[in-house]
Scaffold this motif. Structure first.
Motif, PDB file in Angstrom:
ATOM      1  N   VAL A 118      20.328  31.572  51.181  1.00 63.89           N
ATOM      2  CA  VAL A 118      21.802  30.701  51.485  1.00 63.89           C
ATOM      3  C   VAL A 118      21.947  31.662  51.528  1.00 63.89           C
ATOM      4  CG1 VAL A 118      23.688  29.480  50.333  1.00 63.89           C
ATOM      5  CG2 VAL A 118      21.186  28.460  50.201  1.00 63.89           C
TER       6      VAL A 118
ATOM      7  N   VAL B  18      24.851  25.171  44.839  1.00 62.69           N
ATOM      8  CA  VAL B  18      23.314  26.166  44.756  1.00 62.69           C
ATOM      9  C   VAL B  18      24.417  27.246  44.926  1.00 62.69           C
ATOM     10  CG1 VAL B  18      22.456  24.179  46.507  1.00 62.69           C
ATOM     11  CG2 VAL B  18      24.169  26.093  47.520  1.00 62.69           C
TER      12      VAL B  18
ATOM     13  N   ASN C   1      19.358  30.929  46.305  1.00 62.07           N
ATOM     14  CA  ASN C   1      18.208  29.281  46.383  1.00 62.07           C
ATOM     15  C   ASN C   1      17.715  30.043  47.975  1.00 62.07           C
ATOM     16  OD1 ASN C   1      20.305  28.211  44.808  1.00 62.07           O
ATOM     17  ND2 ASN C   1      18.904  28.600  43.801  1.00 62.07           N
TER      18      ASN C   1
ATOM     19  N   ILE D 136      16.674  24.503  50.088  1.00 60.85           N
ATOM     20  CA  ILE D 136      18.825  23.160  49.111  1.00 60.85           C
ATOM     21  C   ILE D 136      18.711  21.810  50.748  1.00 60.85           C
ATOM     22  CG2 ILE D 136      20.608  23.476  49.722  1.00 60.85           C
ATOM     23  CD1 ILE D 136      19.271  24.328  47.147  1.00 60.85           C
TER      24      ILE D 136
END
Length: 67
Positions: free
Chosen positions: A5, A20, A24, A29
């Motif tokens: 991310v 999130v 991650n 996701i």
């Protein structure tokens, strides 16, 4: 190569029921967002510090990762 991310957010991408974190996996996701039909998710600093540092949008993730 596993994209995270924080990699996505470093490209300038910034409210949701799902939260999130920067570490991650962005593809995981995106798959969760696709499965739950959610257009955006909130990104928090950490599980202990819920400060919102951005929002991920599914359409932007698709462009970034070519999902």
């Amino acid at each position: 190569m596993k994209l995270r991310v924080c990699d996505y957010m470093s490209h300038g991408q910034i409210e949701s029921a799902i939260t999130v974190y920067p570490q991650n996996d962005i593809v995981e996701i995106a798959n969760i967002m696709l499965d739950t039909n959610i257009e955006s998710v909130k990104v928090a600093l950490s599980p202990w510090n819920k400060k919102c540092i951005g929002v991920l949008e599914f359409n932007k993730i698709k462009e970034f990762c070519a999902i």
